[in-house]
Design a protein around this motif. Structure first.
Motif, PDB file in Angstrom:
ATOM      1  N   UNK A  49       0.802  -1.219   0.000  1.00  0.00           N
ATOM      2  CA  UNK A  49       0.000   0.000   0.000  1.00  0.00           C
ATOM      3  C   UNK A  49       0.831   1.263   0.000  1.00  0.00           C
ATOM      4  N   UNK A  50       2.102   1.132   0.273  1.00  0.00           N
ATOM      5  CA  UNK A  50       2.965   2.310   0.341  1.00  0.00           C
ATOM      6  C   UNK A  50       4.134   2.106  -0.617  1.00  0.00           C
ATOM      7  N   UNK A  51       4.372   3.115  -1.445  1.00  0.00           N
ATOM      8  CA  UNK A  51       5.479   3.052  -2.384  1.00  0.00           C
ATOM      9  C   UNK A  51       6.475   4.164  -2.081  1.00  0.00           C
ATOM     10  N   UNK A  52       7.726   3.793  -1.992  1.00  0.00           N
ATOM     11  CA  UNK A  52       8.829   4.741  -2.021  1.00  0.00           C
ATOM     12  C   UNK A  52      10.042   3.978  -2.510  1.00  0.00           C
ATOM     13  N   UNK A  53      10.972   4.688  -3.074  1.00  0.00           N
ATOM     14  CA  UNK A  53      12.153   4.039  -3.632  1.00  0.00           C
ATOM     15  C   UNK A  53      13.197   3.905  -2.535  1.00  0.00           C
ATOM     16  N   UNK A  54      13.278   2.737  -1.925  1.00  0.00           N
ATOM     17  CA  UNK A  54      14.202   2.533  -0.813  1.00  0.00           C
ATOM     18  C   UNK A  54      15.665   2.597  -1.266  1.00  0.00           C
ATOM     19  N   UNK A  55      15.912   2.344  -2.546  1.00  0.00           N
ATOM     20  CA  UNK A  55      17.276   2.439  -3.075  1.00  0.00           C
ATOM     21  C   UNK A  55      17.695   3.902  -3.224  1.00  0.00           C
ATOM     22  N   UNK A  56      16.732   4.749  -3.559  1.00  0.00           N
ATOM     23  CA  UNK A  56      16.987   6.184  -3.733  1.00  0.00           C
ATOM     24  C   UNK A  56      15.896   6.957  -2.989  1.00  0.00           C
ATOM     25  N   UNK A  57      15.932   6.971  -1.659  1.00  0.00           N
ATOM     26  CA  UNK A  57      14.842   7.606  -0.911  1.00  0.00           C
ATOM     27  C   UNK A  57      14.701   9.101  -1.175  1.00  0.00           C
ATOM     28  N   UNK A  58      15.766   9.758  -1.600  1.00  0.00           N
ATOM     29  CA  UNK A  58      15.705  11.191  -1.850  1.00  0.00           C
ATOM     30  C   UNK A  58      15.656  11.512  -3.339  1.00  0.00           C
ATOM     31  N   UNK A  59      15.222  10.541  -4.147  1.00  0.00           N
ATOM     32  CA  UNK A  59      15.187  10.722  -5.599  1.00  0.00           C
ATOM     33  C   UNK A  59      14.179  11.801  -5.984  1.00  0.00           C
ATOM     34  N   UNK A  60      14.530  12.551  -7.013  1.00  0.00           N
ATOM     35  CA  UNK A  60      13.595  13.501  -7.610  1.00  0.00           C
ATOM     36  C   UNK A  60      12.843  12.763  -8.715  1.00  0.00           C
ATOM     37  N   UNK A  61      11.775  13.357  -9.194  1.00  0.00           N
ATOM     38  CA  UNK A  61      10.895  12.679 -10.154  1.00  0.00           C
ATOM     39  C   UNK A  61      11.666  12.209 -11.388  1.00  0.00           C
ATOM     40  N   UNK A  62      12.670  12.957 -11.825  1.00  0.00           N
ATOM     41  CA  UNK A  62      13.417  12.584 -13.030  1.00  0.00           C
ATOM     42  C   UNK A  62      14.311  11.366 -12.808  1.00  0.00           C
ATOM     43  N   UNK A  63      14.510  10.961 -11.541  1.00  0.00           N
ATOM     44  CA  UNK A  63      15.331   9.784 -11.235  1.00  0.00           C
ATOM     45  C   UNK A  63      14.486   8.534 -10.986  1.00  0.00           C
TER      46      UNK A  63
END
Length: 123
Positions: A49-63
């Protein structure tokens, strides 16, 4: 840090996550990461139910991968955040036209909604 609550309910995973895209500031992001790391129930929500990029937690949309970015954009209702996404994508080395168009369409649908989608609260 961007965290998407794909569920239909407000979740508390270290911080309050409303349905849709949540932009967490530094303190909130740390509380979220700590909750996911230490609480098995919160950890179980990630990916379901929750999505975040754990590999790049501070990624911007272009990443973020295009498919994930498009889903995140469609679930964002904060015009300021969408404008930030647009600036980040436009400023990237290789701006993706599909991502930019999706952001523009999402902003347009918020600022000028289809009349059939507007609920009459007086009737």
């Amino acid at each position: 840090m961007l965290v998407q609550n794909k569920g239909e309910y407000i979740r508390h995973v270290g911080v309050r996550l409303i349905p849709g895209t949540n932009n967490l500031e530094t303190d909130e992001a740390e509380a979220f990461k700590e909750a996911v790391r230490t609480n098995p129930l919160d950890k179980a929500l990630v990916g379901k139910e929750i999505f975040f990029d754990s590999e790049k937690p501070d990624a911007v949309i272009s990443e973020i991968k295009a498919d994930d970015a498009l889903l995140l954009i469609a679930d964002t209702f904060d015009v300021d955040l969408l404008n930030r996404f647009h600036d980040e994508e436009e400023g990237s080395k290789r701006p993706r036209t599909t991502v930019l168009k999706t952001i523009e369409n999402q902003i347009a649908s918020i600022l000028d909604p289809n009349e059939d989608d507007i609920v009459d609260q007086e009737g």
